[in-house]
Motif scaffolding. Structure first.
Motif, PDB file in Angstrom:
ATOM      1  N   LYS A  32       0.836  -1.209   0.000  1.00 29.77           N
ATOM      2  CA  LYS A  32       0.000   0.000   0.000  1.00 29.77           C
ATOM      3  C   LYS A  32       0.868   1.255   0.000  1.00 29.77           C
ATOM      4  CE  LYS A  32      -4.220  -1.846   2.016  1.00 29.77           C
ATOM      5  NZ  LYS A  32      -5.246  -1.707   3.068  1.00 29.77           N
ATOM      6  N   HIS A  33       1.935   1.228   0.779  1.00 29.64           N
ATOM      7  CA  HIS A  33       2.841   2.384   0.826  1.00 29.64           C
ATOM      8  C   HIS A  33       3.505   2.603  -0.535  1.00 29.64           C
ATOM      9  CE1 HIS A  33       5.731   5.290   2.342  1.00 29.64           C
ATOM     10  NE2 HIS A  33       6.682   4.572   1.751  1.00 29.64           N
ATOM     11  N   ALA A  34       3.994   1.521  -1.135  1.00 31.47           N
ATOM     12  CA  ALA A  34       4.647   1.634  -2.440  1.00 31.47           C
ATOM     13  C   ALA A  34       3.665   2.138  -3.495  1.00 31.47           C
ATOM     14  CB  ALA A  34       5.241   0.289  -2.856  1.00 31.47           C
ATOM     15  N   ALA A  35       2.441   1.616  -3.471  1.00 26.63           N
ATOM     16  CA  ALA A  35       1.435   2.057  -4.445  1.00 26.63           C
ATOM     17  C   ALA A  35       1.133   3.539  -4.261  1.00 26.63           C
ATOM     18  CB  ALA A  35       0.160   1.230  -4.298  1.00 26.63           C
ATOM     19  N   ALA A  36       0.995   3.961  -3.015  1.00 31.08           N
ATOM     20  CA  ALA A  36       0.685   5.371  -2.743  1.00 31.08           C
ATOM     21  C   ALA A  36       1.822   6.281  -3.179  1.00 31.08           C
ATOM     22  CB  ALA A  36       0.376   5.569  -1.263  1.00 31.08           C
ATOM     23  N   THR A  37       3.061   5.943  -2.828  1.00 32.29           N
ATOM     24  CA  THR A  37       4.172   6.833  -3.167  1.00 32.29           C
ATOM     25  C   THR A  37       4.422   6.867  -4.673  1.00 32.29           C
ATOM     26  OG1 THR A  37       5.819   5.116  -2.660  1.00 32.29           O
ATOM     27  CG2 THR A  37       5.288   6.695  -0.910  1.00 32.29           C
ATOM     28  N   PHE A  38       4.222   5.727  -5.353  1.00 36.71           N
ATOM     29  CA  PHE A  38       4.351   5.703  -6.814  1.00 36.71           C
ATOM     30  C   PHE A  38       3.290   6.604  -7.436  1.00 36.71           C
ATOM     31  CE2 PHE A  38       3.247   4.091 -10.998  1.00 36.71           C
ATOM     32  CZ  PHE A  38       4.488   4.080 -11.619  1.00 36.71           C
ATOM     33  N   PHE A  39       2.066   6.436  -6.980  1.00 35.18           N
ATOM     34  CA  PHE A  39       0.923   7.176  -7.501  1.00 35.18           C
ATOM     35  C   PHE A  39       1.072   8.679  -7.233  1.00 35.18           C
ATOM     36  CE2 PHE A  39      -3.966   6.299  -7.761  1.00 35.18           C
ATOM     37  CZ  PHE A  39      -4.050   7.030  -8.922  1.00 35.18           C
ATOM     38  N   ILE A  40       1.555   9.031  -6.054  1.00 33.95           N
ATOM     39  CA  ILE A  40       1.759  10.440  -5.697  1.00 33.95           C
ATOM     40  C   ILE A  40       2.754  11.086  -6.660  1.00 33.95           C
ATOM     41  CG2 ILE A  40       2.812  11.958  -3.953  1.00 33.95           C
ATOM     42  CD1 ILE A  40       1.436  10.038  -1.840  1.00 33.95           C
ATOM     43  N   GLY A  41       3.887  10.444  -6.861  1.00 33.21           N
ATOM     44  CA  GLY A  41       4.896  10.995  -7.761  1.00 33.21           C
ATOM     45  C   GLY A  41       4.437  11.033  -9.203  1.00 33.21           C
ATOM     46  N   ALA A  42       3.696  10.009  -9.620  1.00 32.59           N
ATOM     47  CA  ALA A  42       3.253   9.915 -11.013  1.00 32.59           C
ATOM     48  C   ALA A  42       2.165  10.923 -11.373  1.00 32.59           C
ATOM     49  CB  ALA A  42       2.753   8.502 -11.301  1.00 32.59           C
ATOM     50  N   THR A  43       1.503  11.476 -10.370  1.00 28.51           N
ATOM     51  CA  THR A  43       0.413  12.410 -10.634  1.00 28.51           C
ATOM     52  C   THR A  43       0.796  13.868 -10.394  1.00 28.51           C
ATOM     53  OG1 THR A  43      -0.468  12.072  -8.401  1.00 28.51           O
ATOM     54  CG2 THR A  43      -1.407  10.711 -10.169  1.00 28.51           C
ATOM     55  N   GLY A  44       2.070  14.111 -10.142  1.00 27.21           N
ATOM     56  CA  GLY A  44       2.527  15.489  -9.981  1.00 27.21           C
ATOM     57  C   GLY A  44       2.838  15.898  -8.561  1.00 27.21           C
ATOM     58  N   GLY A  45       2.785  14.956  -7.643  1.00 23.46           N
ATOM     59  CA  GLY A  45       3.108  15.254  -6.252  1.00 23.46           C
ATOM     60  C   GLY A  45       4.590  15.093  -5.983  1.00 23.46           C
ATOM     61  N   PRO A  46       4.959  15.151  -4.718  1.00 25.93           N
ATOM     62  CA  PRO A  46       6.375  14.998  -4.360  1.00 25.93           C
ATOM     63  C   PRO A  46       6.903  13.620  -4.775  1.00 25.93           C
ATOM     64  CG  PRO A  46       5.005  15.369  -2.401  1.00 25.93           C
ATOM     65  CD  PRO A  46       4.101  15.344  -3.575  1.00 25.93           C
ATOM     66  N   GLN A  47       8.131  13.596  -5.236  1.00 26.46           N
ATOM     67  CA  GLN A  47       8.750  12.340  -5.666  1.00 26.46           C
ATOM     68  C   GLN A  47       9.285  11.594  -4.445  1.00 26.46           C
ATOM     69  OE1 GLN A  47       8.765  11.150  -8.837  1.00 26.46           O
ATOM     70  NE2 GLN A  47       7.550  12.907  -9.430  1.00 26.46           N
ATOM     71  N   THR A  48       8.490  10.679  -3.900  1.00 19.28           N
ATOM     72  CA  THR A  48       8.908   9.939  -2.718  1.00 19.28           C
ATOM     73  C   THR A  48       9.038   8.439  -2.970  1.00 19.28           C
ATOM     74  OG1 THR A  48       6.606   9.739  -1.987  1.00 19.28           O
ATOM     75  CG2 THR A  48       7.863  11.614  -1.136  1.00 19.28           C
ATOM     76  N   TYR A  49       8.704   7.988  -4.171  1.00 17.42           N
ATOM     77  CA  TYR A  49       8.765   6.568  -4.494  1.00 17.42           C
ATOM     78  C   TYR A  49      10.212   6.122  -4.608  1.00 17.42           C
ATOM     79  CZ  TYR A  49       8.152   2.166  -6.994  1.00 17.42           C
ATOM     80  OH  TYR A  49       8.194   0.851  -7.366  1.00 17.42           O
ATOM     81  N   GLU A  50      10.545   5.034  -3.927  1.00 16.30           N
ATOM     82  CA  GLU A  50      11.907   4.519  -3.945  1.00 16.30           C
ATOM     83  C   GLU A  50      11.969   3.067  -4.380  1.00 16.30           C
ATOM     84  OE1 GLU A  50      13.554   5.287  -0.083  1.00 16.30           O
ATOM     85  OE2 GLU A  50      13.467   7.455  -0.346  1.00 16.30           O
TER      86      GLU A  50
END
Length: 119
Positions: free
Chosen positions: A45-63
């Protein structure tokens, strides 16, 4: 100024909820649930959220891994990929995501198909 998709989806709190609901949909979807049976659900869930956040224009937090690396050798079928899109639509409906945003998300997911299906 036009809002980014990230903002229109509710920024980090909204996308985190949406991603969590998407993972829950995957876990209950008989077409793909076995793919996730041994998964660390909070981590997924965390990985999906951080990927989705970065992919939609939010902060790049996906690692995490890039899509191709993450799906290489899984032999995901076109039908399984469509099941994921169905789950995304259900999660967006649950979260009252607007039609324009749903279309943008589904377009983005579908554009990733070549990095996921039968790689």
């Amino acid at each position: 100024m036009t809002q980014s998709l990230y903002e229109r989806l509710g920024a980090t709190p909204g996308i985190t909820r949406l991603a969590g609901d998407l993972v829950d949909q995957h876990l209950s979807n008989e077409r793909i649930a076995t793919r996730f049976a041994a998964s660390d659900v909070p981590r997924m869930k965390h990985a999906a959220a951080t990927f989705f956040i970065g992919a939609t224009g939010g902060p790049q937090t996906y690692e995490g891994k890039d899509l191709l690396t993450a799906h290489k050798g899984m032999n995901i079928s076109p039908a399984e990929f469509m099941a994921v899109l169905d789950d995304a639509l259900a999660a967006m409906d649950k979260n009252h995501v607007g039609l324009a945003e749903q279309q943008a998300v589904l377009f983005a997911f579908y554009s990733m198909r070549s990095q996921i299906v039968q790689v």
